[in-house]
Design a protein around this motif. Sequence first.
Motif, PDB file in Angstrom:
ATOM      1  N   LEU A 278       0.796  -1.229   0.000  1.00 31.12           N
ATOM      2  CA  LEU A 278       0.000   0.000   0.000  1.00 31.12           C
ATOM      3  C   LEU A 278       0.834   1.288   0.000  1.00 31.12           C
ATOM      4  CD1 LEU A 278      -3.042  -0.672   2.383  1.00 31.12           C
ATOM      5  CD2 LEU A 278      -3.132   0.067   0.005  1.00 31.12           C
ATOM      6  N   PRO A 279       1.938   1.364   0.759  1.00 30.71           N
ATOM      7  CA  PRO A 279       2.687   2.629   0.775  1.00 30.71           C
ATOM      8  C   PRO A 279       3.204   3.071  -0.596  1.00 30.71           C
ATOM      9  CG  PRO A 279       3.289   1.310   2.674  1.00 30.71           C
ATOM     10  CD  PRO A 279       2.447   0.426   1.787  1.00 30.71           C
ATOM     11  N   ILE A 280       3.342   2.139  -1.523  1.00 33.91           N
ATOM     12  CA  ILE A 280       3.798   2.517  -2.866  1.00 33.91           C
ATOM     13  C   ILE A 280       2.731   3.361  -3.560  1.00 33.91           C
ATOM     14  CG2 ILE A 280       4.473   1.656  -5.136  1.00 33.91           C
ATOM     15  CD1 ILE A 280       5.528  -0.867  -3.740  1.00 33.91           C
ATOM     16  N   SER A 281       1.505   2.856  -3.602  1.00 36.39           N
ATOM     17  CA  SER A 281       0.440   3.601  -4.272  1.00 36.39           C
ATOM     18  C   SER A 281       0.051   4.846  -3.485  1.00 36.39           C
ATOM     19  CB  SER A 281      -0.782   2.704  -4.491  1.00 36.39           C
ATOM     20  OG  SER A 281      -1.273   2.186  -3.271  1.00 36.39           O
ATOM     21  N   GLU A 282       0.134   4.781  -2.163  1.00 38.18           N
ATOM     22  CA  GLU A 282      -0.159   5.970  -1.359  1.00 38.18           C
ATOM     23  C   GLU A 282       0.814   7.094  -1.703  1.00 38.18           C
ATOM     24  OE1 GLU A 282      -2.049   3.738   2.569  1.00 38.18           O
ATOM     25  OE2 GLU A 282       0.022   4.444   2.600  1.00 38.18           O
ATOM     26  N   SER A 283       2.069   6.756  -1.864  1.00 40.21           N
ATOM     27  CA  SER A 283       3.083   7.741  -2.234  1.00 40.21           C
ATOM     28  C   SER A 283       2.729   8.414  -3.551  1.00 40.21           C
ATOM     29  CB  SER A 283       4.455   7.061  -2.333  1.00 40.21           C
ATOM     30  OG  SER A 283       5.422   7.942  -2.867  1.00 40.21           O
ATOM     31  N   LEU A 284       2.353   7.614  -4.537  1.00 45.09           N
ATOM     32  CA  LEU A 284       2.011   8.153  -5.846  1.00 45.09           C
ATOM     33  C   LEU A 284       0.769   9.035  -5.779  1.00 45.09           C
ATOM     34  CD1 LEU A 284       2.642   4.956  -8.010  1.00 45.09           C
ATOM     35  CD2 LEU A 284       4.154   6.932  -7.730  1.00 45.09           C
ATOM     36  N   CYS A 285      -0.176   8.663  -4.923  1.00 49.06           N
ATOM     37  CA  CYS A 285      -1.384   9.472  -4.770  1.00 49.06           C
ATOM     38  C   CYS A 285      -1.061  10.873  -4.262  1.00 49.06           C
ATOM     39  CB  CYS A 285      -2.358   8.798  -3.810  1.00 49.06           C
ATOM     40  SG  CYS A 285      -3.233   7.412  -4.533  1.00 49.06           S
ATOM     41  N   PHE A 286      -0.010  10.982  -3.487  1.00 52.88           N
ATOM     42  CA  PHE A 286       0.410  12.285  -2.978  1.00 52.88           C
ATOM     43  C   PHE A 286       1.422  12.947  -3.903  1.00 52.88           C
ATOM     44  CE2 PHE A 286      -1.492  10.618   0.859  1.00 52.88           C
ATOM     45  CZ  PHE A 286      -2.031  11.740   1.452  1.00 52.88           C
ATOM     46  N   GLY A 287       1.626  12.352  -5.076  1.00 53.66           N
ATOM     47  CA  GLY A 287       2.511  12.953  -6.063  1.00 53.66           C
ATOM     48  C   GLY A 287       3.982  12.837  -5.728  1.00 53.66           C
ATOM     49  N   LYS A 288       4.356  11.779  -5.009  1.00 53.17           N
ATOM     50  CA  LYS A 288       5.736  11.626  -4.575  1.00 53.17           C
ATOM     51  C   LYS A 288       6.444  10.486  -5.310  1.00 53.17           C
ATOM     52  CE  LYS A 288       5.122  14.879  -1.593  1.00 53.17           C
ATOM     53  NZ  LYS A 288       5.800  16.184  -1.683  1.00 53.17           N
ATOM     54  N   ILE A 289       7.680  10.729  -5.689  1.00 53.08           N
ATOM     55  CA  ILE A 289       8.529   9.696  -6.279  1.00 53.08           C
ATOM     56  C   ILE A 289       8.740   8.592  -5.257  1.00 53.08           C
ATOM     57  CG2 ILE A 289      10.853   9.195  -7.152  1.00 53.08           C
ATOM     58  CD1 ILE A 289      10.916  12.166  -8.076  1.00 53.08           C
ATOM     59  N   CYS A 290       8.682   7.345  -5.713  1.00 52.19           N
ATOM     60  CA  CYS A 290       8.858   6.209  -4.815  1.00 52.19           C
ATOM     61  C   CYS A 290       9.926   5.264  -5.347  1.00 52.19           C
ATOM     62  CB  CYS A 290       7.533   5.454  -4.655  1.00 52.19           C
ATOM     63  SG  CYS A 290       7.637   4.003  -3.573  1.00 52.19           S
ATOM     64  N   LEU A 291      10.879   4.929  -4.489  1.00 47.11           N
ATOM     65  CA  LEU A 291      11.827   3.850  -4.760  1.00 47.11           C
ATOM     66  C   LEU A 291      11.348   2.640  -3.973  1.00 47.11           C
ATOM     67  CD1 LEU A 291      15.325   5.610  -4.391  1.00 47.11           C
ATOM     68  CD2 LEU A 291      13.713   5.696  -6.298  1.00 47.11           C
ATOM     69  N   ALA A 292      11.156   1.517  -4.637  1.00 49.47           N
ATOM     70  CA  ALA A 292      10.616   0.329  -3.980  1.00 49.47           C
ATOM     71  C   ALA A 292      11.344  -0.919  -4.454  1.00 49.47           C
ATOM     72  CB  ALA A 292       9.119   0.209  -4.253  1.00 49.47           C
ATOM     73  N   SER A 293      11.168  -1.980  -3.719  1.00 48.21           N
ATOM     74  CA  SER A 293      11.798  -3.258  -4.059  1.00 48.21           C
ATOM     75  C   SER A 293      11.241  -3.820  -5.361  1.00 48.21           C
ATOM     76  CB  SER A 293      11.581  -4.266  -2.925  1.00 48.21           C
ATOM     77  OG  SER A 293      12.192  -3.822  -1.743  1.00 48.21           O
ATOM     78  N   ASP A 294      12.023  -4.701  -5.960  1.00 48.00           N
ATOM     79  CA  ASP A 294      11.621  -5.302  -7.234  1.00 48.00           C
ATOM     80  C   ASP A 294      11.135  -6.734  -7.059  1.00 48.00           C
ATOM     81  OD1 ASP A 294      13.966  -6.626  -6.657  1.00 48.00           O
ATOM     82  OD2 ASP A 294      15.005  -6.073  -8.508  1.00 48.00           O
ATOM     83  N   THR A 295      10.596  -7.049  -5.875  1.00 50.89           N
ATOM     84  CA  THR A 295      10.175  -8.423  -5.589  1.00 50.89           C
ATOM     85  C   THR A 295       8.661  -8.528  -5.437  1.00 50.89           C
ATOM     86  OG1 THR A 295      10.279  -8.178  -3.176  1.00 50.89           O
ATOM     87  CG2 THR A 295      12.318  -8.771  -4.305  1.00 50.89           C
ATOM     88  N   SER A 296       8.168  -9.759  -5.499  1.00 53.79           N
ATOM     89  CA  SER A 296       6.781 -10.146  -5.214  1.00 53.79           C
ATOM     90  C   SER A 296       5.781  -9.204  -5.874  1.00 53.79           C
ATOM     91  CB  SER A 296       6.562 -10.250  -3.693  1.00 53.79           C
ATOM     92  OG  SER A 296       6.847  -9.035  -3.029  1.00 53.79           O
ATOM     93  N   SER A 297       4.771  -8.771  -5.121  1.00 50.92           N
ATOM     94  CA  SER A 297       3.670  -7.989  -5.692  1.00 50.92           C
ATOM     95  C   SER A 297       4.035  -6.543  -5.963  1.00 50.92           C
ATOM     96  CB  SER A 297       2.481  -8.017  -4.731  1.00 50.92           C
ATOM     97  OG  SER A 297       2.862  -7.418  -3.492  1.00 50.92           O
ATOM     98  N   MET A 298       5.145  -6.066  -5.436  1.00 48.18           N
ATOM     99  CA  MET A 298       5.457  -4.643  -5.517  1.00 48.18           C
ATOM    100  C   MET A 298       5.638  -4.145  -6.945  1.00 48.18           C
ATOM    101  SD  MET A 298       7.783  -4.262  -2.077  1.00 48.18           S
ATOM    102  CE  MET A 298       8.448  -5.934  -2.146  1.00 48.18           C
ATOM    103  N   ILE A 299       5.981  -5.045  -7.853  1.00 45.10           N
ATOM    104  CA  ILE A 299       6.100  -4.644  -9.256  1.00 45.10           C
ATOM    105  C   ILE A 299       4.733  -4.556  -9.938  1.00 45.10           C
ATOM    106  CG2 ILE A 299       8.441  -5.552  -9.506  1.00 45.10           C
ATOM    107  CD1 ILE A 299       7.260  -8.025 -10.820  1.00 45.10           C
ATOM    108  N   GLU A 300       3.672  -5.023  -9.252  1.00 46.27           N
ATOM    109  CA  GLU A 300       2.319  -4.965  -9.808  1.00 46.27           C
ATOM    110  C   GLU A 300       1.603  -3.666  -9.482  1.00 46.27           C
ATOM    111  OE1 GLU A 300      -0.343  -8.268  -9.044  1.00 46.27           O
ATOM    112  OE2 GLU A 300       1.345  -9.560  -8.554  1.00 46.27           O
ATOM    113  N   VAL A 301       2.019  -3.000  -8.421  1.00 48.25           N
ATOM    114  CA  VAL A 301       1.251  -1.882  -7.878  1.00 48.25           C
ATOM    115  C   VAL A 301       1.093  -0.748  -8.886  1.00 48.25           C
ATOM    116  CG1 VAL A 301       1.140  -0.148  -6.056  1.00 48.25           C
ATOM    117  CG2 VAL A 301       1.936  -2.461  -5.520  1.00 48.25           C
TER     118      VAL A 301
END
Length: 362
Positions: A278-301
Amino acid sequence: MLERILFDCTTLFFHKGPPVGISRVIESYFSIWRASSFVENVVFLQEESAFYFIGSDFSLKEKVSFKENDILVNMGCAWDYVGLNDVIRKLKQSNGLKFIQLVHDVIPFKYPYYIQSEACDNYTRWFVDMLSVCDGVLTISKSTERDLRNLCASAGIDMPRSEVIRYGDGLILSVEDICQRSPPFALSVGTLEYRKNQILLVNVWRKLIQSGLEGLPELILAGKDGWMNQNIVRIISTDKTLNGKIKVVENSSDDLLGALYSSCEFTLYPSLYEGWGLPISESLCFGKICLASDTSSMIEVAPGFVVHLDPFDIDAWTQQISRLILDREYRARLQSKVEQYVPALWDKSAQLVIEKIKAIAH
């Protein structure tokens, strides 16, 4: 006879403090369904082995008298309630109840060393029994559905009927004016625990401080204290090299979390494994650049909107964060991309959940 969808809110009902993680997801759906004409909200009282209706204000109402064609949906931590599967099994036999469980992840099976042994044992016992009683499952990502399918195949268990849903994005806030915080800071949201991998960020900040990087923002870790957190709070408070550059904000409300997202420079999510993220999409909703892991579901968000990195590669994270700080053109390109992101709304997610529930039940 018309079917009823009964939404089990037990995890949220008994949660103490600001809702986080699974409780926050349930609260998001409850806020939409609380006045719904086609979803009724219930809680399980373990001491009575029975379900009760709850009102829109979370007040306890009358005991549920189950009817034929009722569909019970659990999205919470059902493994915490002893005897729940047995109660559901009896209701299926006596009333023809249909039961659907939301599976957030299969971490206790896939990565048991990320979780305390007792909690892991409780979950795995409940999970295997749950698969024998449910009529189907919802999963929160294709990654989780794939992991569940692999688990069932390896254990010789029939894979239940499954449907994938997508969470909504963003926080449901009660305030519009969000304060600005100073000095500049980067933000990482998540329970402080081994799996969330905040220790990588602590080590990255230590390297960047030692390198003398100009313009390095503070780092705020927003999350409650969790298990197997590698004494991260003690490290932050006693490591003189960090020089107060890292702070921890525990038990933050959605409003405070919204303020942090709104005011931060960028966000970081180096988790080792997620059912969603959730914090990945929440970040984008606030217009913020996000660096996230490249594993599991995080590449789907949010494919194409996030910079993904190996959660074990400290050098890659160090280089990317340095570039965000020093390379204005690079940061501007990423920011332009983020501003094109279209959030998934919670009410549309709730509508999708209902459609998936009916698809499984029929």
